[in-house]
Design an enzyme around this catalytic site. Structure first.
Site, PDB file in Angstrom:
ATOM      1  N   ASP A  65       0.841  -1.199   0.000  1.00 25.63           N
ATOM      2  CA  ASP A  65       0.000   0.000   0.000  1.00 25.63           C
ATOM      3  C   ASP A  65       0.870   1.241   0.000  1.00 25.63           C
ATOM      4  O   ASP A  65       1.990   1.207   0.511  1.00 25.63           O
ATOM      5  CB  ASP A  65      -0.828   0.070   1.294  1.00 25.63           C
ATOM      6  CG  ASP A  65      -2.116  -0.689   1.214  1.00 25.63           C
ATOM      7  OD1 ASP A  65      -2.997  -0.255   0.472  1.00 25.63           O
ATOM      8  OD2 ASP A  65      -2.241  -1.712   1.905  1.00 25.63           O
ATOM      9  N   TYR A  67       2.090   4.788   1.575  1.00 19.84           N
ATOM     10  CA  TYR A  67       2.096   5.347   2.931  1.00 19.84           C
ATOM     11  C   TYR A  67       0.850   6.216   3.102  1.00 19.84           C
ATOM     12  O   TYR A  67       0.413   6.877   2.149  1.00 19.84           O
ATOM     13  CB  TYR A  67       3.338   6.213   3.147  1.00 19.84           C
ATOM     14  CG  TYR A  67       4.651   5.456   3.068  1.00 19.84           C
ATOM     15  CD1 TYR A  67       4.985   4.489   4.010  1.00 19.84           C
ATOM     16  CD2 TYR A  67       5.566   5.723   2.049  1.00 19.84           C
ATOM     17  CE1 TYR A  67       6.195   3.810   3.949  1.00 19.84           C
ATOM     18  CE2 TYR A  67       6.781   5.048   1.978  1.00 19.84           C
ATOM     19  CZ  TYR A  67       7.092   4.093   2.938  1.00 19.84           C
ATOM     20  OH  TYR A  67       8.286   3.420   2.868  1.00 19.84           O
ATOM     21  N   PHE A  78       7.844   1.984  -1.169  1.00 21.40           N
ATOM     22  CA  PHE A  78       8.900   2.169  -0.166  1.00 21.40           C
ATOM     23  C   PHE A  78       9.504   3.574  -0.156  1.00 21.40           C
ATOM     24  O   PHE A  78      10.230   3.935   0.765  1.00 21.40           O
ATOM     25  CB  PHE A  78      10.035   1.131  -0.329  1.00 21.40           C
ATOM     26  CG  PHE A  78       9.630  -0.268   0.002  1.00 21.40           C
ATOM     27  CD1 PHE A  78       9.445  -0.669   1.327  1.00 21.40           C
ATOM     28  CD2 PHE A  78       9.409  -1.205  -0.999  1.00 21.40           C
ATOM     29  CE1 PHE A  78       9.056  -1.966   1.641  1.00 21.40           C
ATOM     30  CE2 PHE A  78       9.018  -2.511  -0.701  1.00 21.40           C
ATOM     31  CZ  PHE A  78       8.841  -2.888   0.623  1.00 21.40           C
ATOM     32  N   HIS A 187      10.118  -9.500   4.779  1.00 20.94           N
ATOM     33  CA  HIS A 187       9.836  -8.075   4.606  1.00 20.94           C
ATOM     34  C   HIS A 187      10.863  -7.248   5.385  1.00 20.94           C
ATOM     35  O   HIS A 187      11.303  -7.660   6.458  1.00 20.94           O
ATOM     36  CB  HIS A 187       8.423  -7.761   5.111  1.00 20.94           C
ATOM     37  CG  HIS A 187       7.909  -6.450   4.636  1.00 20.94           C
ATOM     38  ND1 HIS A 187       8.230  -5.259   5.263  1.00 20.94           N
ATOM     39  CD2 HIS A 187       7.111  -6.126   3.584  1.00 20.94           C
ATOM     40  CE1 HIS A 187       7.633  -4.266   4.611  1.00 20.94           C
ATOM     41  NE2 HIS A 187       6.951  -4.762   3.592  1.00 20.94           N
TER      42      HIS A 187
END
Length: 219
Positions: A65, A67, A78, A187
């Site tokens: 998703d 931020y 990211f 992750h």
């Protein structure tokens, strides 16, 4: 909805844009924009496709998703805008690059320079309501981004896919591993307890690109 997108992606995805699910998705987003603050800003929703054209794509990083905090999201997974505090997951990515390649940790979390070198920084879902993580999941974006991954897998060769975490790895099951390199790791979130570290994905990526005559990435 006015968006910026590289011409090659516009051509590759034209059929997708015309499908009923995408029309419904656009309608949902237009409605939501009237009621909520949506990130990233409208003109940056397709920023990943604007900064990295289809023909230039040689690495794909899959996020989940955008931020959902003010000023953070700008359409690249990211990545955050200049001047925004580097999020914990991205800081861990930078730490792994430092260990793997010996590069110093940047002072900015803006990854546009990666995109401009051929990294498609693809979130599975391209929009989100402010302060409401996951609020635009299961509205159609996942279908669209699956089509993007399928298109790259089918029509390109020797692309590196970096799949970090279970979500990205599930999404990457459609990739043809006989002609692409798929690298998997935990992750980079601190919640993974440091399991991300030591994967050496960045040196492996560049070794593979060089093997197939492509310019390595300056991470």
């Amino acid at each position: 909805m006015e968006v910026a997108i590289a011409p090659s992606w516009k051509t590759q995805l034209q059929e997708e844009f015309e499908k009923p699910y995408f029309t419904k998705l656009v309608g949902f987003i237009k409605e939501d924009i009237q009621k909520y603050t949506i990130y990233p800003p409208g003109k940056l929703i397709f920023n990943a496709f604007e900064k990295c054209s289809f023909e230039d794509t040689k690495v794909v990083i899959i996020g989940q998703d955008p931020y959902h905090g003010q000023g953070q999201a700008h359409g690249l997974c990211f990545s955050v805008n200049d001047g925004v505090r580097i999020p914990p997951s991205l800081r861990n990515i930078f730490k792994e690059i430092n260990t793997d390649l010996g590069k110093s940790i940047p002072t900015t979390g803006n990854l546009e320079r990666w995109a401009e070198q051929g990294i498609l920084l693809l979130n599975a879902v391209l929009t989100v309501r402010a302060k409401s993580a996951g609020s635009h999941q299961k509205k159609g974006w996942e279908t669209f981004t699956n089509a993007v991954i399928q298109k790259i897998s089918d029509e390109k060769s020797n692309v590196v896919f970096l799949l970090w975490g279970r979500y990205a790895q599930e999404k990457g099951k459609i990739i043809d591993t006989s002609k692409h390199l798929v690298l998997k790791a935990a992750h980079p979130s601190p919640m993974a307890g440091g399991a991300f570290f030591g994967n050496k994905h960045f040196s492996q990526t560049n070794a593979y690109l060089e093997k197939y005559g492509k310019t390595p990435i300056d991470f």
